[in-house]
Design a protein around this motif. Structure first.
Motif, short mmCIF file in Angstrom:
data_model
loop_
_atom_site.label_atom_id
_atom_site.label_comp_id
_atom_site.label_asym_id
_atom_site.label_seq_id
_atom_site.Cartn_x
_atom_site.Cartn_y
_atom_site.Cartn_z
N VAL A 28 1.36 -31.97 -15.45
CA VAL A 28 0.43 -32.01 -13.99
C VAL A 28 -1.00 -31.18 -14.71
O VAL A 28 -0.98 -30.41 -15.47
CB VAL A 28 0.68 -31.26 -12.95
CG1 VAL A 28 2.01 -31.97 -12.48
CG2 VAL A 28 0.83 -29.73 -13.24
N ASP A 29 -2.07 -31.59 -14.23
CA ASP A 29 -3.35 -31.06 -14.36
C ASP A 29 -3.70 -29.83 -13.47
O ASP A 29 -2.58 -29.30 -12.70
CB ASP A 29 -4.58 -31.92 -14.25
CG ASP A 29 -4.71 -32.47 -12.72
OD1 ASP A 29 -4.09 -31.71 -11.70
OD2 ASP A 29 -5.40 -33.47 -12.49
N ALA A 30 -4.64 -29.09 -13.68
CA ALA A 30 -4.97 -27.91 -12.83
C ALA A 30 -4.89 -28.01 -11.39
O ALA A 30 -4.61 -27.02 -10.58
CB ALA A 30 -6.40 -27.15 -13.37
N GLN A 31 -4.93 -29.35 -10.67
CA GLN A 31 -5.08 -29.46 -9.41
C GLN A 31 -3.78 -30.11 -9.08
O GLN A 31 -3.50 -30.11 -7.92
CB GLN A 31 -6.19 -30.43 -9.12
CG GLN A 31 -7.46 -30.02 -9.17
CD GLN A 31 -8.05 -29.84 -10.60
OE1 GLN A 31 -7.65 -30.87 -11.55
NE2 GLN A 31 -8.80 -28.79 -10.93
N GLY A 32 -2.89 -30.13 -9.99
CA GLY A 32 -1.52 -30.47 -9.54
C GLY A 32 -1.18 -31.96 -9.49
O GLY A 32 -0.04 -32.50 -9.21
N ASN A 33 -2.02 -32.61 -10.22
CA ASN A 33 -1.92 -34.25 -10.29
C ASN A 33 -1.24 -34.53 -11.38
O ASN A 33 -1.12 -33.92 -12.64
CB ASN A 33 -3.31 -34.70 -10.21
CG ASN A 33 -4.28 -34.41 -9.14
OD1 ASN A 33 -4.05 -34.67 -7.83
ND2 ASN A 33 -5.44 -34.07 -9.29
#
Length: 520
Positions: free
Chosen positions: A349-354
């Motif tokens: 995931v990326d920093a935004q949780g995506n």
């Protein structure tokens, strides 16, 4: 399903079968079962109840197993202490765990125990091998029968083990694993490896039992009814001798141990490892050069293991078939920690949780029945790490189109130089192949032009030399220009914690003192 139920099954079927071999003495399943029942009765007599913490202070020894089994029988939680810590550090863990009793059946640690006592809770009972002012372990144990005097039902979701993280950043946290977590690890592991433990097989265990890599490799073969040759601590000569003498089938060691065996055991090429069928390695990244050397010496199936205390051990592995393919025509596979084991889900995931797609780098998340219950008395830290059943590993990784996971580094270890992300493991894999380099770590250090820049921290092989110009030239054509370290520092030894993990924080600290940015 509970740990002691599996153990008791094998005891009923093969009571005289060897469970442990320790310092030349053999312990049957029946003997280990009897002692664990005596300990359980003794703990109950001391007022130890469900969910109470039972701390143990000892090197690897049979009592580690008997105390864990005793805790399983009465619903208590075993807390193995890191005996390599300083007395104040051990006392902090004792107090943080709110331990109701400390068992220290190890004569070698009497001095440490003496230093700990004034720093710990004065009301906590201490049962020890020998120390003034505490109850003697053997005398205490002799007072209790080996007939079970408890019939309470134990919840499989109850805690059984509390292991403390290495504390490379801030104070160590107590990771609580349940009975269900341990059994899930056992099922996943036994399903996913080709060489199965069982009656008639032997494992060698030398990793410290206060670490998941040590206590996990002690418990799993015993849950399968196998025999374990247990070492009090790691000694490369003793390991090699016992691999030959006891015809070991399976062993788990960390890369630092592999390096010690290959570098310090004389005539290692002439030793007989024909009985060794499987070697598992993990707990820290391994360089390509070291792995290739090890494969030539041991000539057995190799599994690379990836896991954390928070996942109760290995949940991703690189199979022997993957190692063969890597040596044949896919060398890039040696840079992968493998694919998920049975019952494990992963995503990046990326920093935004995506959730990211194939080949995209982000944080690796793990979903498994072996994921920890919590950090003990750390609600905020638990909420940050364990979210909706997923462990946030803190590791930067990508997953390729075939499901292989490639770790880049700890997110905090990533170097940002001139806006470019640099993953030290890529540089370390290249430098490890230099004929003069025995060990290597790459860290980010301050740079007025680019913010930070890579520094190669190197341990040289005996009678070898290396300068910055030669290092830079060796990396040309193998690394992008911005990834090549321009600075080199020679060390006698690189700092590692007792489980073999490299302490990059300790390497970085002197370089970042006085800088506003701090250590990433």
């Amino acid at each position: 399903m509970l740990i002691h139920q599996f153990f008791d099954y094998h005891t009923r079927r093969n009571p005289e079968h060897q469970c442990l071999l320790f310092q030349g003495k053999s312990f049957s399943y029946a003997a280990i079962a009897a002692e664990s029942i005596r300990i359980a009765n003794g703990l109950r007599d001391q007022g130890i109840d469900r969910n109470d913490r039972v701390a143990t202070l000892c090197e690897n020894c049979p009592e580690v197993l008997t105390i864990i089994l005793a805790c399983s029988r009465i619903g208590a939680v075993a807390v193995p202490l890191n005996y390599r810590l300083a007395a104040p550090e051990v006392a902090y863990i004792l107090n943080d765990a709110q331990a109701k009793i400390l068992i220290a059946p190890d004569m070698a640690l009497v001095d440490l125990l003496t230093s700990i006592r004034p720093l710990a809770d004065a009301t906590m009972p201490i049962i020890a091998a020998s120390a003034e002012g505490v109850e003697n372990w053997q005398h205490w144990l002799s007072q209790y029968q080996d007939t079970a005097q408890f019939t309470d039902e134990i919840d499989a979701n109850a805690g059984i083990l509390q292991l403390y993280t290495s504390g490379t950043t801030g104070r160590p946290k107590g990771v609580v694993s349940s009975q269900r977590n341990i059994i899930a690890l056992y099922i996943s592991s036994s399903t996913s490896v080709s060489v199965k433990a069982g009656p008639g097989t032997r494992d060698l265990v030398c990793a410290p039992n206060f670490h998941i890599g040590g206590v996990g490799t002690l418990l799993l073969p015993v849950l399968a009814g196998a025999s374990v040759v247990l070492h009090s601590s790691f000694n490369p000569m003793a390991v090699v001798d016992d691999l030959e003498k006891h015809k070991i089938d399976n062993m788990f060691i960390v890369p630092a141990m592999i390096m010690a065996i290959l570098d310090y055991v004389p005539n290692i090429e002439q030793r007989d490892f024909s009985s060794l069928r499987q070697l598992l390695y993990g707990a820290s990244p391994i360089s390509t050069g070291l792995l290739e050397r090890a494969l030539k010496i041991f000539k057995c199936d190799f599994y690379q293991c990836y896991g954390m205390t928070e996942t109760t051990g290995t949940i991703v592995s690189l199979s022997p078939e993957d190692h063969i393919r890597a040596l044949r025509d896919q060398p890039e596979l040696l840079q992968s920690c493998g694919r998920p084991q049975a019952g494990v889900e992963v995503k990046v995931v990326d920093a935004q949780g995506n959730t990211l797609g194939i080949g995209e780098t982000g944080e690796l998340l793990i979903h498994s029945e072996a994921n920890m219950l919590c950090y003990y008395n750390r609600e905020q830290a638990t909420a940050e790490t364990l979210q909706d059943g997923w462990i946030h590993t803190g590791d930067s990784a990508l997953i390729d189109e075939h499901g292989y996971i490639f770790l880049r580094d700890r997110i905090k270890d990533m170097i940002v130089s001139g806006g470019e992300n640099i993953y030290p493991i890529e540089i370390e894999n290249i430098l490890s192949q230099h004929p003069a380099i025995g060990d290597v770590a790459v860290i980010g250090v301050p740079c007025t032009k680019f913010g930070e820049t890579p520094l190669a921290c190197v341990v040289l092989k005996p009678e070898q030399r290396l300068d910055e110009a030669e290092m830079i030239e060796f990396c040309r054509g193998q690394l992008a220009g911005y990834k090549i370290p321009r600075q080199l520092k020679i060390f006698d030894v690189l700092p590692r914690n007792p489980s073999g993990k490299l302490l990059k924080k300790d390497l970085r600290m002197p370089f970042w003192e006085g800088h506003a940015r701090g250590i990433n």
